[in-house]
Motif scaffolding. Structure first.
Motif, PDB file in Angstrom:
ATOM      1  N   UNK A 125       1.424  -7.551 -21.879  1.00 38.21           N
ATOM      2  CA  UNK A 125       1.406  -7.773 -20.430  1.00 38.21           C
ATOM      3  C   UNK A 125       0.177  -8.557 -19.967  1.00 38.21           C
ATOM      4  N   UNK A 126      -0.186  -9.593 -20.727  1.00 38.70           N
ATOM      5  CA  UNK A 126      -1.352 -10.392 -20.358  1.00 38.70           C
ATOM      6  C   UNK A 126      -1.128 -11.112 -19.032  1.00 38.70           C
ATOM      7  N   UNK A 127       0.120 -11.516 -18.760  1.00 42.98           N
ATOM      8  CA  UNK A 127       0.391 -12.226 -17.508  1.00 42.98           C
ATOM      9  C   UNK A 127       0.099 -11.352 -16.297  1.00 42.98           C
ATOM     10  N   UNK A 128       0.353 -10.045 -16.403  1.00 36.95           N
ATOM     11  CA  UNK A 128       0.032  -9.150 -15.295  1.00 36.95           C
ATOM     12  C   UNK A 128      -1.473  -9.046 -15.085  1.00 36.95           C
ATOM     13  N   UNK A 129      -2.210  -8.985 -16.194  1.00 41.17           N
ATOM     14  CA  UNK A 129      -3.666  -8.938 -16.079  1.00 41.17           C
ATOM     15  C   UNK A 129      -4.216 -10.223 -15.467  1.00 41.17           C
ATOM     16  N   UNK A 130      -3.591 -11.354 -15.818  1.00 41.92           N
ATOM     17  CA  UNK A 130      -4.050 -12.621 -15.243  1.00 41.92           C
ATOM     18  C   UNK A 130      -3.777 -12.664 -13.745  1.00 41.92           C
ATOM     19  N   UNK A 131      -2.629 -12.124 -13.318  1.00 38.40           N
ATOM     20  CA  UNK A 131      -2.331 -12.057 -11.882  1.00 38.40           C
ATOM     21  C   UNK A 131      -3.329 -11.158 -11.162  1.00 38.40           C
ATOM     22  N   UNK A 132      -3.661 -10.020 -11.778  1.00 38.23           N
ATOM     23  CA  UNK A 132      -4.665  -9.127 -11.200  1.00 38.23           C
ATOM     24  C   UNK A 132      -5.999  -9.850 -11.063  1.00 38.23           C
ATOM     25  N   UNK A 133      -6.371 -10.614 -12.097  1.00 36.22           N
ATOM     26  CA  UNK A 133      -7.645 -11.342 -12.051  1.00 36.22           C
ATOM     27  C   UNK A 133      -7.649 -12.382 -10.935  1.00 36.22           C
ATOM     28  N   UNK A 134      -6.525 -13.072 -10.736  1.00 32.37           N
ATOM     29  CA  UNK A 134      -6.449 -14.082  -9.674  1.00 32.37           C
ATOM     30  C   UNK A 134      -6.663 -13.452  -8.308  1.00 32.37           C
ATOM     31  N   UNK A 135      -6.018 -12.316  -8.063  1.00 33.06           N
ATOM     32  CA  UNK A 135      -6.155 -11.686  -6.747  1.00 33.06           C
ATOM     33  C   UNK A 135      -7.486 -10.954  -6.601  1.00 33.06           C
ATOM     34  N   UNK A 136      -8.083 -10.522  -7.698  1.00 34.88           N
ATOM     35  CA  UNK A 136      -9.427  -9.964  -7.632  1.00 34.88           C
ATOM     36  C   UNK A 136     -10.424 -11.043  -7.224  1.00 34.88           C
ATOM     37  N   UNK A 137     -10.287 -12.235  -7.816  1.00 39.10           N
ATOM     38  CA  UNK A 137     -11.143 -13.356  -7.432  1.00 39.10           C
ATOM     39  C   UNK A 137     -10.887 -13.752  -5.978  1.00 39.10           C
ATOM     40  N   UNK A 138      -9.617 -13.706  -5.571  1.00 41.81           N
ATOM     41  CA  UNK A 138      -9.301 -14.017  -4.174  1.00 41.81           C
ATOM     42  C   UNK A 138      -9.981 -13.039  -3.226  1.00 41.81           C
ATOM     43  N   UNK A 139     -10.002 -11.769  -3.597  1.00 34.02           N
ATOM     44  CA  UNK A 139     -10.696 -10.787  -2.768  1.00 34.02           C
ATOM     45  C   UNK A 139     -12.193 -10.993  -2.740  1.00 34.02           C
ATOM     46  N   UNK A 140     -12.775 -11.366  -3.882  1.00 30.93           N
ATOM     47  CA  UNK A 140     -14.216 -11.622  -3.938  1.00 30.93           C
ATOM     48  C   UNK A 140     -14.622 -12.813  -3.084  1.00 30.93           C
TER      49      UNK A 140
END
Length: 428
Positions: A125-140
């Motif tokens: 499920x690397x794609x899910x982790x990458x999506x989480x990372x994108x939205x974490x960066x968006x929040x930052x």
């Protein structure tokens, strides 16, 4: 010697009433010398002020003359040192300017040439982790004033939701009129057209283009939440009258909350609560954008790796036709939303319209013109072959999903270069 100072160069240091001593603190590096403040120092030696003293940085024979100042370039040229970095600079500039499309195209190429690693990443499920990372960066990177700008632009968001969920799905009526063997390619694109916007790429591209990322986030989250309820109706109405279509509502809702909302809120809370983090993030926005682009590049890598066996089964000419249809679909959606923005801005106050603001228009065009692949896969799997072979239905959607991201990345680069052109001409 503790009480003497050796001459560095003939003209590098001049002393007036010289007094010098080494620090007695054993933790202080022994190769530093502290001079009292009545020294007259040459500008050529870099120094750091510490209370009432100046600490001279040590000069080593291996240092580049450019680090000292003066005529370092002439010195290096006289010695005949080649400027290797100057030759690599155009390549590095090209890499930075086109980082997102390069990452996406590289993901497609690597996934096709060596799918085993991409399938392994999909297993975990690397794609899910990458999506989480994108939205974490968006929040930052989400500033508080951007949230206010998104709230102010709520009419744009409302029009975007109407375009995503009600207007653009009607394009599927035109798609099903086309004929191609296998016909599942056409039907799959029609199903893809009924979907909400992408989960991550629209936000990432809006952020890279300098658009209203908070507005893009709002349209992404709300359209996907509402899409859980509206997509079955759209598919039944435009494609499959009388065919029962069900969507795993609870599963999709939980996935959206965990991969979109939670990382976004965590990033925003960290930005506001951790001292100095907001300043650090704002200073390194370019680096964070590149990390976000890398995470986005994992999506085509994994999708192509998963779909490679199906790709090899289809005739190349037929698949290229399906790819062209997907590109034509995305260009049509882009043209439709650009036209919609111009018409609505002309009807409502012209230049004073909120739609005429570049940030809002950028978010609207990019987000409203894209369609998501994960929801498409979930819907097609729930059809259980009612509209055709599942793998053949999904394959053109994968190609269309990749095409829209790559095409929009080039569009974003075009916008950025267009904005930078006047600045570069003024600087010249």
């Amino acid at each position: 010697m503790a009480g003497t100072l050796q001459t560095l160069t003939p003209n590098s240091l001049f002393l007036s009433n010289p007094t010098s001593f080494r620090l007695r603190n054993p933790s202080f590096p022994s190769n530093y010398i502290v001079l009292s403040t009545n020294l007259v120092l040459s500008k050529r030696i870099p120094s750091i002020r510490l209370n009432n003293f100046r600490i001279l940085t040590p000069i080593r024979a291996t240092q580049n003359p450019n680090q000292i100042g003066g005529d370092g370039d002439k010195f290096s040229n006289n010695l005949g040192f080649p400027k290797v970095l100057d030759f690599a600079k155009p390549f590095s500039n090209f890499l930075v300017d086109n980082f997102l499309p390069i990452a996406l195209i590289s993901g497609v190429a690597v996934g096709y040439l060596n799918p085993s690693l991409g399938c392994f990443a999909d297993k975990y499920k690397v794609s899910k982790f990458s999506t989480v990372a994108i939205f974490l960066i968006s929040g930052l990177t989400l500033r508080s004033e951007a949230i206010g700008a998104a709230a102010e632009a709520w009419p744009v968001g409302l029009i975007g939701l109407i375009s995503i969920l009600l207007l653009t799905p009607s394009f599927s009526r035109l798609i099903v009129q086309l004929h191609l063997q296998p016909q599942e390619f056409v039907t799959g694109l029609a199903v893809f057209c009924c979907m909400p916007t992408t989960l991550s790429s629209g936000v990432a591209l809006t952020q890279l283009a300098g658009g209203n990322s908070a507005l893009a986030l709002a349209m992404t989250v709300i359209s996907n939440l509402l899409g859980i309820l509206i997509v079955p109706f759209s598919v039944s109405r435009f494609l499959a009258d009388g065919v029962g279509v069900s969507v795993p509502t609870e599963q999709l809702f939980r996935s959206l909350v965990l991969t979109l909302l939670v990382p976004l809120l965590v990033g925003k809370v960290c930005r506001e609560s951790i001292k100095g983090l907001a300043e650090f993030v704002d200073k390194n926005r370019k680096l964070l954008s590149m990390i976000s682009a890398l995470c986005l590049g994992l999506v085509p890598w994994i999708q192509v790796s998963r779909s490679r066996p199906l790709l090899l089964m289809v005739q190349p000419v037929v698949f290229l036709v399906a790819v062209g249809m997907g590109m034509a679909l995305h260009l049509s959606l882009l043209a439709f939303n650009i036209f919609l923005v111009r018409v609505l801005s002309a009807v409502s106050n012209g230049d004073q319209s909120i739609l005429t603001k570049k940030e809002n228009a950028t978010a609207f065009i990019l987000v409203a013109s894209q369609k998501t692949l994960p929801v498409t896969v979930a819907v097609v799997e729930q059809l259980q072959g009612a509209l055709g072979e599942t793998g053949l239905l999904i394959l053109p959607c994968v190609a269309a999903h990749l095409n829209q991201i790559i095409m929009d990345s080039f569009l974003v680069n075009f916008w950025l270069r267009k904005e930078c052109a006047p600045i570069k001409s003024k600087a010249a």
